[in-house]
Design a protein around this motif. Structure first.
Motif, PDB file in Angstrom:
ATOM      1  N   ALA A 222      39.858  19.661  48.105  1.00  0.00           N
ATOM      2  CA  ALA A 222      39.431  20.614  47.074  1.00  0.00           C
ATOM      3  C   ALA A 222      40.511  20.771  46.001  1.00  0.00           C
ATOM      4  N   GLN A 223      41.753  20.854  46.418  1.00  0.00           N
ATOM      5  CA  GLN A 223      42.865  20.964  45.475  1.00  0.00           C
ATOM      6  C   GLN A 223      42.979  19.682  44.644  1.00  0.00           C
ATOM      7  N   PHE A 224      42.807  18.526  45.264  1.00  0.00           N
ATOM      8  CA  PHE A 224      42.845  17.252  44.542  1.00  0.00           C
ATOM      9  C   PHE A 224      41.709  17.187  43.522  1.00  0.00           C
ATOM     10  N   ASP A 225      40.503  17.560  43.937  1.00  0.00           N
ATOM     11  CA  ASP A 225      39.350  17.545  43.036  1.00  0.00           C
ATOM     12  C   ASP A 225      39.565  18.463  41.841  1.00  0.00           C
ATOM     13  N   GLN A 226      40.231  19.577  42.071  1.00  0.00           N
ATOM     14  CA  GLN A 226      40.449  20.570  41.017  1.00  0.00           C
ATOM     15  C   GLN A 226      41.583  20.172  40.071  1.00  0.00           C
ATOM     16  N   GLN A 227      42.638  19.536  40.575  1.00  0.00           N
ATOM     17  CA  GLN A 227      43.837  19.291  39.772  1.00  0.00           C
ATOM     18  C   GLN A 227      43.969  17.880  39.220  1.00  0.00           C
ATOM     19  N   ALA A 228      43.210  16.924  39.719  1.00  0.00           N
ATOM     20  CA  ALA A 228      43.395  15.540  39.294  1.00  0.00           C
ATOM     21  C   ALA A 228      42.080  14.945  38.817  1.00  0.00           C
ATOM     22  N   THR A 229      42.153  14.240  37.689  1.00  0.00           N
ATOM     23  CA  THR A 229      40.983  13.550  37.167  1.00  0.00           C
ATOM     24  C   THR A 229      41.378  12.120  36.811  1.00  0.00           C
ATOM     25  N   GLY A 230      40.403  11.263  36.731  1.00  0.00           N
ATOM     26  CA  GLY A 230      40.646   9.880  36.366  1.00  0.00           C
ATOM     27  C   GLY A 230      39.780   8.954  37.198  1.00  0.00           C
ATOM     28  N   GLU A 231      39.907   7.662  36.925  1.00  0.00           N
ATOM     29  CA  GLU A 231      39.093   6.674  37.627  1.00  0.00           C
ATOM     30  C   GLU A 231      39.409   6.613  39.115  1.00  0.00           C
ATOM     31  N   CYS A 232      40.654   6.851  39.486  1.00  0.00           N
ATOM     32  CA  CYS A 232      41.071   6.823  40.891  1.00  0.00           C
ATOM     33  C   CYS A 232      40.887   8.221  41.474  1.00  0.00           C
ATOM     34  N   HIS A 233      39.804   8.389  42.239  1.00  0.00           N
ATOM     35  CA  HIS A 233      39.547   9.719  42.808  1.00  0.00           C
ATOM     36  C   HIS A 233      38.908   9.588  44.200  1.00  0.00           C
ATOM     37  N   PRO A 234      39.669   9.059  45.166  1.00  0.00           N
ATOM     38  CA  PRO A 234      39.104   8.827  46.506  1.00  0.00           C
ATOM     39  C   PRO A 234      39.033  10.103  47.344  1.00  0.00           C
ATOM     40  N   GLN A 235      38.343  10.000  48.475  1.00  0.00           N
ATOM     41  CA  GLN A 235      38.345  11.045  49.489  1.00  0.00           C
ATOM     42  C   GLN A 235      39.563  10.785  50.377  1.00  0.00           C
ATOM     43  N   ILE A 236      40.610  11.568  50.194  1.00  0.00           N
ATOM     44  CA  ILE A 236      41.886  11.358  50.878  1.00  0.00           C
ATOM     45  C   ILE A 236      41.849  12.004  52.263  1.00  0.00           C
ATOM     46  N   ASP A 237      42.475  11.366  53.231  1.00  0.00           N
ATOM     47  CA  ASP A 237      42.576  11.913  54.586  1.00  0.00           C
ATOM     48  C   ASP A 237      43.708  12.943  54.610  1.00  0.00           C
ATOM     49  N   PHE A 238      43.385  14.183  54.226  1.00  0.00           N
ATOM     50  CA  PHE A 238      44.404  15.231  54.167  1.00  0.00           C
ATOM     51  C   PHE A 238      44.771  15.777  55.540  1.00  0.00           C
ATOM     52  N   ALA A 239      44.129  15.329  56.592  1.00  0.00           N
ATOM     53  CA  ALA A 239      44.581  15.664  57.943  1.00  0.00           C
ATOM     54  C   ALA A 239      45.803  14.822  58.298  1.00  0.00           C
ATOM     55  N   LYS A 240      45.933  13.675  57.635  1.00  0.00           N
ATOM     56  CA  LYS A 240      47.020  12.739  57.908  1.00  0.00           C
ATOM     57  C   LYS A 240      48.114  12.778  56.839  1.00  0.00           C
ATOM     58  N   TYR A 241      47.726  13.030  55.588  1.00  0.00           N
ATOM     59  CA  TYR A 241      48.659  12.955  54.457  1.00  0.00           C
ATOM     60  C   TYR A 241      48.636  14.209  53.595  1.00  0.00           C
ATOM     61  N   ASP A 242      49.700  14.371  52.840  1.00  0.00           N
ATOM     62  CA  ASP A 242      49.732  15.233  51.669  1.00  0.00           C
ATOM     63  C   ASP A 242      50.092  14.331  50.507  1.00  0.00           C
ATOM     64  N   LEU A 243      49.626  14.673  49.314  1.00  0.00           N
ATOM     65  CA  LEU A 243      49.860  13.861  48.130  1.00  0.00           C
ATOM     66  C   LEU A 243      50.913  14.533  47.260  1.00  0.00           C
ATOM     67  N   VAL A 244      52.040  13.849  47.078  1.00  0.00           N
ATOM     68  CA  VAL A 244      53.074  14.321  46.157  1.00  0.00           C
ATOM     69  C   VAL A 244      52.842  13.544  44.871  1.00  0.00           C
ATOM     70  N   ILE A 245      52.585  14.266  43.780  1.00  0.00           N
ATOM     71  CA  ILE A 245      52.184  13.610  42.540  1.00  0.00           C
ATOM     72  C   ILE A 245      52.790  14.332  41.341  1.00  0.00           C
ATOM     73  N   GLY A 246      53.177  13.555  40.344  1.00  0.00           N
ATOM     74  CA  GLY A 246      53.744  14.112  39.116  1.00  0.00           C
ATOM     75  C   GLY A 246      53.627  13.088  38.009  1.00  0.00           C
ATOM     76  N   GLN A 247      54.121  13.437  36.830  1.00  0.00           N
ATOM     77  CA  GLN A 247      54.012  12.531  35.689  1.00  0.00           C
ATOM     78  C   GLN A 247      55.342  12.421  34.961  1.00  0.00           C
ATOM     79  N   GLN A 248      55.582  11.234  34.450  1.00  0.00           N
ATOM     80  CA  GLN A 248      56.728  10.989  33.574  1.00  0.00           C
ATOM     81  C   GLN A 248      56.159  10.786  32.177  1.00  0.00           C
ATOM     82  N   LEU A 249      56.509  11.672  31.269  1.00  0.00           N
ATOM     83  CA  LEU A 249      55.997  11.594  29.910  1.00  0.00           C
ATOM     84  C   LEU A 249      56.756  10.549  29.109  1.00  0.00           C
TER      85      LEU A 249
END
Length: 161
Positions: A70-97
């Motif tokens: 739900a947090q991924f769906d709300q905060q991230a958009t783009g062509e890459c938008h899979p159903q992530i196994d959040f029972a196994k992983y957390d996603l650390v994500i950021g951007q370099q401008l």
């Protein structure tokens, strides 16, 4: 006196047996903490994304830890938008401008665990691409599932072109 010792022995045996039982959902064979590198993976490797470097974050460029779909769906958009196994992983994500050569830029990751202070550090090494376009590069790592209060310090280094 013998009945008191028998009762005490029975209580100790009951206590010892009940303290060894695991509750539902707990890991039975906990491993001791070992400081050092921890393997991470990516949306590309786990879910076949080919455009993960172009994910847009609503929170801005600062790194965030996404802990649920739900947090991924709300905060991230783009062509890459899979159903992530959040029972196994957390996603650390950021951007370099303003990353030169965003289309051909690359990232390498070093994720370290330090048991003495329970800290986790993700070092992101960005290598600019060969073109002169100024683009935003989205870096990300799927790290082993964190506890609710656990965080990851992210250090980004951009190599000179």
């Amino acid at each position: 006196m013998k009945s008191v010792l028998t009762l005490l022995g029975g209580l100790l045996l009951t206590l010892a047996m009940s303290s060894c039982a695991t509750r539902e959902g707990e890991v039975e064979n906990l491993q001791p903490c070992q400081s050092g590198p921890v393997a991470v993976t990516s949306l590309d490797k786990e879910y076949g994304c080919t455009s993960s470097r172009w994910i847009n974050l609503s929170a801005g460029p600062a790194p965030v830890i996404i802990r649920s779909q739900a947090q991924f769906d709300q905060q991230a958009t783009g062509e890459c938008h899979p159903q992530i196994d959040f029972a196994k992983y957390d996603l650390v994500i950021g951007q370099q401008l303003q990353m030169n050569g965003g289309a051909s830029a690359s990232a390498t990751y070093d994720y370290q665990l330090n048991c003495s202070d329970a800290s986790r550090v993700l070092r992101v090494l960005l290598k600019p691409g060969v073109t002169l376009d100024l683009r935003t590069y989205t870096y990300h790592a799927l790290v082993p599932k964190l506890g609710p209060a656990e965080t990851v310090k992210v250090e980004v280094q951009v190599l000179p072109q």
